[in-house]
Design a protein around this motif. Structure first.
Motif, mmCIF file in Angstrom:
data_model
loop_
_atom_site.group_PDB
_atom_site.id
_atom_site.type_symbol
_atom_site.label_atom_id
_atom_site.label_comp_id
_atom_site.label_asym_id
_atom_site.label_seq_id
_atom_site.Cartn_x
_atom_site.Cartn_y
_atom_site.Cartn_z
ATOM 1 N N GLY A 281 9.956 -84.858 -158.644
ATOM 2 C CA GLY A 281 11.232 -83.802 -158.865
ATOM 3 C C GLY A 281 12.008 -84.246 -160.153
ATOM 4 N N TRP A 282 12.203 -83.432 -160.983
ATOM 5 C CA TRP A 282 13.103 -84.007 -162.218
ATOM 6 C C TRP A 282 14.302 -84.588 -161.988
ATOM 7 N N ILE A 283 15.071 -84.276 -161.032
ATOM 8 C CA ILE A 283 16.302 -84.557 -160.887
ATOM 9 C C ILE A 283 16.453 -86.036 -159.848
ATOM 10 N N GLY A 284 15.691 -85.979 -158.898
ATOM 11 C CA GLY A 284 15.681 -87.225 -158.036
ATOM 12 C C GLY A 284 14.839 -88.261 -158.760
ATOM 13 N N ALA A 285 13.720 -87.907 -158.965
ATOM 14 C CA ALA A 285 12.455 -88.718 -159.243
ATOM 15 C C ALA A 285 12.589 -89.200 -160.690
ATOM 16 N N LYS A 286 13.018 -88.486 -161.671
ATOM 17 C CA LYS A 286 12.938 -88.527 -162.954
ATOM 18 C C LYS A 286 14.293 -88.975 -163.464
ATOM 19 N N LEU A 287 15.191 -88.241 -163.375
ATOM 20 C CA LEU A 287 16.663 -88.306 -163.857
ATOM 21 C C LEU A 287 17.271 -89.544 -163.229
ATOM 22 N N GLY A 288 16.977 -89.323 -161.780
ATOM 23 C CA GLY A 288 17.679 -90.767 -161.036
ATOM 24 C C GLY A 288 19.026 -90.286 -160.301
ATOM 25 N N ALA A 289 19.261 -88.973 -160.413
ATOM 26 C CA ALA A 289 20.644 -88.703 -159.661
ATOM 27 C C ALA A 289 20.602 -88.863 -158.291
ATOM 28 N N LEU A 290 21.553 -89.051 -157.572
ATOM 29 C CA LEU A 290 21.692 -89.356 -156.164
ATOM 30 C C LEU A 290 22.052 -88.135 -155.150
ATOM 31 N N ASP A 291 21.368 -87.628 -154.156
ATOM 32 C CA ASP A 291 21.957 -86.503 -153.249
ATOM 33 C C ASP A 291 21.174 -86.886 -151.949
ATOM 34 N N PHE A 292 22.083 -87.300 -151.072
ATOM 35 C CA PHE A 292 21.464 -88.052 -149.778
ATOM 36 C C PHE A 292 21.076 -86.922 -148.989
ATOM 37 N N ALA A 293 21.813 -85.898 -148.791
ATOM 38 C CA ALA A 293 21.766 -84.806 -147.859
ATOM 39 C C ALA A 293 21.847 -83.322 -148.136
ATOM 40 N N GLY A 294 22.033 -83.013 -149.461
ATOM 41 C CA GLY A 294 21.919 -81.564 -149.929
ATOM 42 C C GLY A 294 23.411 -81.177 -150.683
ATOM 43 N N GLY A 295 24.028 -81.918 -151.530
ATOM 44 C CA GLY A 295 25.000 -81.555 -152.176
ATOM 45 C C GLY A 295 24.499 -80.509 -153.200
ATOM 46 N N LEU A 296 23.232 -80.899 -153.874
ATOM 47 C CA LEU A 296 22.977 -80.083 -154.868
ATOM 48 C C LEU A 296 21.822 -78.685 -154.289
ATOM 49 N N PRO A 297 20.915 -79.027 -153.642
ATOM 50 C CA PRO A 297 20.222 -77.858 -152.818
ATOM 51 C C PRO A 297 20.827 -76.819 -151.876
ATOM 52 N N VAL A 298 21.879 -77.458 -151.340
ATOM 53 C CA VAL A 298 22.503 -76.831 -150.186
ATOM 54 C C VAL A 298 23.831 -76.218 -150.723
ATOM 55 N N GLU A 299 24.776 -77.171 -151.027
ATOM 56 C CA GLU A 299 26.314 -76.734 -151.283
ATOM 57 C C GLU A 299 26.228 -76.240 -152.594
ATOM 58 N N ILE A 300 25.661 -76.682 -153.624
ATOM 59 C CA ILE A 300 25.982 -76.066 -154.863
ATOM 60 C C ILE A 300 25.262 -74.829 -155.191
ATOM 61 N N THR A 301 23.969 -74.698 -154.707
ATOM 62 C CA THR A 301 23.223 -73.632 -154.847
ATOM 63 C C THR A 301 23.845 -72.328 -153.995
ATOM 64 N N SER A 302 24.406 -72.761 -152.805
ATOM 65 C CA SER A 302 24.866 -71.533 -152.023
ATOM 66 C C SER A 302 26.182 -71.065 -152.619
ATOM 67 N N GLY A 303 27.187 -71.913 -153.099
ATOM 68 C CA GLY A 303 28.297 -71.711 -153.816
ATOM 69 C C GLY A 303 28.276 -70.908 -155.134
ATOM 70 N N ALA A 304 27.279 -71.305 -156.243
ATOM 71 C CA ALA A 304 26.910 -70.620 -157.395
ATOM 72 C C ALA A 304 26.133 -69.529 -156.958
ATOM 73 N N SER A 305 25.465 -69.510 -156.011
ATOM 74 C CA SER A 305 24.755 -67.973 -155.991
ATOM 75 C C SER A 305 25.720 -67.044 -155.262
ATOM 76 N N GLY A 306 26.651 -67.522 -154.396
ATOM 77 C CA GLY A 306 27.544 -66.626 -153.883
ATOM 78 C C GLY A 306 28.574 -65.995 -154.835
ATOM 79 N N LEU A 307 28.961 -66.701 -155.712
ATOM 80 C CA LEU A 307 29.618 -66.458 -156.809
ATOM 81 C C LEU A 307 29.003 -65.247 -157.727
ATOM 82 N N ALA A 308 27.600 -65.628 -158.026
ATOM 83 C CA ALA A 308 26.970 -64.570 -158.629
ATOM 84 C C ALA A 308 26.596 -63.030 -157.718
ATOM 85 N N LEU A 309 26.393 -63.393 -156.639
ATOM 86 C CA LEU A 309 26.556 -61.948 -155.797
ATOM 87 C C LEU A 309 27.815 -61.209 -155.813
ATOM 88 N N CYS A 310 28.991 -62.054 -155.595
ATOM 89 C CA CYS A 310 30.258 -61.180 -155.428
ATOM 90 C C CYS A 310 30.682 -60.571 -156.738
#
Length: 428
Positions: free
Chosen positions: A156-185
């Motif tokens: 994966g380009w963020i974890g394996a290549k870029l080297g950003a850290l996310d232990f339990a889901g800040g990016l795929p869970v929290e930020i995706t749901s929040g940004a998607s919620g903003l788009a839908l509302c």
């Protein structure tokens, strides 16, 4: 992805089984949390949006989602392959590290479920249930699955290549749901009476119960991400508890200073804000860092939930103010507080690691938030023009419980219906 190992470790497997059950419980907890926050006329609809997500996401995840997220890489770190579509080639003997692959896939499934359910809070009280049934599986495949591969998938380009850290889901869970919620509302538009009518939670005790179940399940969410019964799981567990506490206290301090009184809704929201923020950081920061992350989230998110009134977007249940903002805070603060004792390598700025990690975290946040918002906005527009995302004005005024589900949550007995009411007998 199946990793070579002699056999499954029974302790690791037992812990991950328990953690998976804990994370699954978070979705009913979320249903109660959200259900208590809406008006009484739409509480059943709110519960249904969470519960139906369990079924929809499970089918999609087992059919293709798991494989596209975790099986190989098609190139560029953007998406996995279909080698395990329908869980083909994965049996009881298949291993992911020291746990069965089937268990790992199920653990990750519970993350996908609650992420989709989280979005419902942004468009509560006014979304067509039929459109939601289409949105959830399509969104899971188009948004959640690719981002999960970017962050945790092999290559994966963020974890394996870029080297950003996310232990339990800040990016795929929290930020995706929040940004998607903003788009839908933004697509659906504000509720009738937004900024004019008081839209207070109909049951704060239910909100508190839901928050308690979320907090309980969050230990499985974060500590389970260690994928083993080990010291890292213990550290993530303690960090989760600590950040939830400082998030709660930070929110109440703001309320006391700003409004003159702490509230139960503030306590529940503050705890969730702290838990959201520590999710990406629970396995990368020390206890001191976890306390700071939770406090920062509690304070900042307590102000962020008011942005919708200034910017005129109706995020019904504060998905943007808590999950997007909290997820961004937690992901970025890894760049300050990452501890080598936890990460085994990268260090944050405050630990002598320089600006490199902080910069990588920022790139990851911008990429995930931008992608999730853009794709969800486009998907929402398509569904709105075809199926219609917005409930009719009559449905919204009457309440979605009655108009969509033909039920009401609080029938305490109505005179003139059913069995006749007996007159009270006089005492002997």
């Amino acid at each position: 992805m199946t990793l070579a190992a002699a056999h499954a470790d029974t302790g690791d497997t037992a812990w991950l089984l328990a953690a998976t059950a804990l994370v699954l419980l978070m979705t009913p907890g979320l249903a109660l949390f959200y259900g208590g926050m809406v008006r009484a006329k739409s509480v059943l609809n709110m519960l249904m949006m969470s519960f139906v997500s369990i079924a929809l996401v499970t089918v999609v995840w087992l059919g293709a989602g798991y494989s596209l997220a975790f099986t190989g890489d098609l190139g560029g770190g953007l998406l996995g392959g279909l080698g395990n579509a329908g869980m083909a080639g994965v049996g009881p003997a298949s291993l992911h590290g020291t746990v069965p692959t089937l268990l790992f896939a199920t653990f990750q499934l519970t993350f996908a479920i609650i992420t989709a359910a989280l979005i419902s809070g942004a468009v509560a009280d006014r979304t067509r249930f039929g459109a939601w049934l289409v949105l959830v599986p399509v969104w899971t495949l188009l948004v959640y699955v690719p981002v999960t591969h970017w962050v945790w998938g092999p290559g994966g380009w963020i974890g394996a290549k870029l080297g950003a850290l996310d232990f339990a889901g800040g990016l795929p869970v929290e930020i995706t749901s929040g940004a998607s919620g903003l788009a839908l509302c933004l697509v659906v538009g504000p509720r009738l009476g937004f900024r004019r009518d008081a839209m207070r939670p109909h049951s704060l005790p239910v909100v508190m119960l839901g928050a308690g179940l979320l907090w309980f399940g969050w230990f499985g969410f974060n500590a389970g991400s260690a994928l083993g019964a080990n010291g890292l799981a213990a550290a993530a567990f303690l960090n989760t508890l600590a950040a939830g506490c400082t998030g709660l206290l930070g929110w109440l301090l703001v309320e006391q200073k700003r409004d003159g009184h702490p509230t139960t809704l503030g306590a529940a929201s503050g705890a969730v804000a702290g838990l959201v923020a520590i999710t990406p950081a629970c396995g990368t920061v020390s206890l001191l860092g976890a306390l700071a992350v939770g406090l920062a989230a509690g304070v900042v998110c307590s102000y962020a939930v008011g942005w919708k009134f200034k910017l005129n977007y109706d995020d019904s249940l504060d998905v943007v103010g808590v999950h997007l903002v909290g997820g961004v805070i937690g992901t970025l603060l890894i760049g300050l507080f990452a501890d080598k004792a936890m990460t085994g390598g990268p260090e944050g700025l405050l630990y002598g690691g320089g600006l490199g990690l902080l910069g990588r975290q920022l790139v990851a946040v911008l990429a995930v938030a931008g992608y999730a918002f853009a794709v969800t906005y486009g998907l929402g527009k398509v569904l709105d023009r075809t199926l219609g995302l917005r409930a009719s004005e009559d449905e919204e005024r009457t309440g979605l419980d009655l108009t969509v589900h033909a039920e009401t949550a609080y029938d305490h007995g109505v005179l003139g219906h059913g069995a006749p009411v007996r007159k009270a007998e006089s005492p002997a």
